[in-house]
Design a protein around this motif. Sequence first.
Motif, PDB file in Angstrom:
ATOM      1  N   ALA A  38       0.856  -1.185   0.000  1.00  0.00           N
ATOM      2  CA  ALA A  38       0.000   0.000   0.000  1.00  0.00           C
ATOM      3  C   ALA A  38       0.887   1.228   0.000  1.00  0.00           C
ATOM      4  O   ALA A  38       2.024   1.200   0.469  1.00  0.00           O
ATOM      5  CB  ALA A  38      -0.932   0.007   1.215  1.00  0.00           C
ATOM      6  N   VAL A  52      -4.395   6.204   2.839  1.00  0.00           N
ATOM      7  CA  VAL A  52      -3.909   5.198   1.892  1.00  0.00           C
ATOM      8  C   VAL A  52      -4.398   5.590   0.504  1.00  0.00           C
ATOM      9  O   VAL A  52      -5.604   5.651   0.242  1.00  0.00           O
ATOM     10  CB  VAL A  52      -4.402   3.789   2.276  1.00  0.00           C
ATOM     11  CG1 VAL A  52      -3.998   2.774   1.207  1.00  0.00           C
ATOM     12  CG2 VAL A  52      -3.829   3.376   3.634  1.00  0.00           C
ATOM     13  N   ARG A 100      -3.720   0.448  -2.839  1.00  0.00           N
ATOM     14  CA  ARG A 100      -3.492  -0.818  -2.153  1.00  0.00           C
ATOM     15  C   ARG A 100      -3.614  -1.946  -3.167  1.00  0.00           C
ATOM     16  O   ARG A 100      -4.488  -1.911  -4.035  1.00  0.00           O
ATOM     17  CB  ARG A 100      -4.505  -0.998  -1.025  1.00  0.00           C
ATOM     18  CG  ARG A 100      -4.186  -2.118  -0.040  1.00  0.00           C
ATOM     19  CD  ARG A 100      -5.287  -2.261   0.992  1.00  0.00           C
ATOM     20  NE  ARG A 100      -5.352  -1.175   1.951  1.00  0.00           N
ATOM     21  CZ  ARG A 100      -4.642  -1.118   3.065  1.00  0.00           C
ATOM     22  NH1 ARG A 100      -3.789  -2.096   3.356  1.00  0.00           N
ATOM     23  NH2 ARG A 100      -4.780  -0.095   3.891  1.00  0.00           N
ATOM     24  N   ASP A 140      -4.129  -7.483   5.487  1.00  0.00           N
ATOM     25  CA  ASP A 140      -3.246  -6.338   5.265  1.00  0.00           C
ATOM     26  C   ASP A 140      -2.618  -5.818   6.557  1.00  0.00           C
ATOM     27  O   ASP A 140      -2.066  -4.708   6.587  1.00  0.00           O
ATOM     28  CB  ASP A 140      -4.003  -5.195   4.579  1.00  0.00           C
ATOM     29  CG  ASP A 140      -4.175  -5.426   3.089  1.00  0.00           C
ATOM     30  OD1 ASP A 140      -3.242  -5.976   2.470  1.00  0.00           O
ATOM     31  OD2 ASP A 140      -5.237  -5.072   2.552  1.00  0.00           O
TER      32      ASP A 140
END
Length: 412
Positions: free
Chosen positions: A111, A119, A122, A381
């Motif tokens: 990411a 973010v 990703r 993640d």
Amino acid sequence: MREVAVTVMSAGMPGAMSAARPQLIRALNEQLLLGHIRDHGPCSRADLARLSGLSKPTVSLALATVEQAGLIQEAGQRIGRPGRSALLYEIRPEAGFVLGLDVGAQYVRGALADLAGEVRARSSARSHASGGRSRVDELVSLADGLCAQVGLTRADVTQTVIGSPGVYDPGRGAMALAGFLPGWDRPAVMTRLREAFGESLAVENDVDAAALAERAHGHGQEVDSFAFVSVGTGIGMGLVIGGQLFRGAHGVAGEIAFMPMSGGHGTDPEDARKRGVFEAAASAPAVVRAARRAGMRGQVSARRVFTAAARGDERAAAVVAEEAALVARALCAVVTVVDPELIVLGGGVGQAPGFAAAVTAELRQIAPVMPEVKVSALGTDAVVDGCLAAGADLAWAQLTVNVPGPVAAEVR
């Protein structure tokens, strides 16, 4: 993980400290204010004076410097309160970018986040790498794809952090204890990674990175000390004490795969030599071995074993019970040494339905005190998010150490 060092001139150098003190104080004030803006979001001068204890003129001077350096920007005005509306300041997101990557046996994930923590991109991809070189190539390809999504190149990234099995060995300039990643422990791998991502590259143990994510986004927010224990393809622990990740003198704190705890029908002496006694006895591959030795046939996986146990298969249930007992023994050792407030279970096995309850029941029978045991709510993640959290701190250290101060005339 790489650390940022601060060099202080020797007191034996006449005038060195007195000359440096105003600059040092100014830099500390700027970092203090930036930290408050990072933690609290948009702040006014009055907010920052109250939070920091600095005078308003000092706050104004520091804000002017960091705004000129491009680290903060105006964020509008606060309205709806008596008196004059206050000008607000926030972190300028584009002042820096952080790239977080997770290298695993089956997947590579990543990411890209801006300096404000948002973010921007990703992605993940199944790994087909057969060695260290091809695994580096997969990481580079993933990173390039993430950067392209937001119109950047790798050169535009302020800080890259890679979450990896094992620990970095500075003596060899290579990863050690990398377990199930063939060729990942060769010095040439780190050389290629630095060539691709720059000298500021940091490598974090993957379970430690997941613990950082748990501290920032998960159950770890609620306590000062906790152990994040991942049980899956491999086994590891990230230990947070007093709100800080504890790595130990050699970086191997949490490498519980090497605890001399064997037993169970899934253990394998040859596997133990490669990846540690406890990991060979209690990881997902060990669950599969135990199930096959118990008579399960076909495509056996750890997930299938747990599913079969939940449906009442006695052989699978016995394997799961044995696994819970093994993990509880390791956790008991952690409790007696560290006494954490909380243990968070992660990984494919650790997060399997019902497993935490089974481990808790076993642990309650043998532990001198009982910490709270929870299942991590973070997904696949977690390592990437932990790398982003670590990378944000490192990026700030890079950007703020070189903030230019006000120009002063030289006095002769």
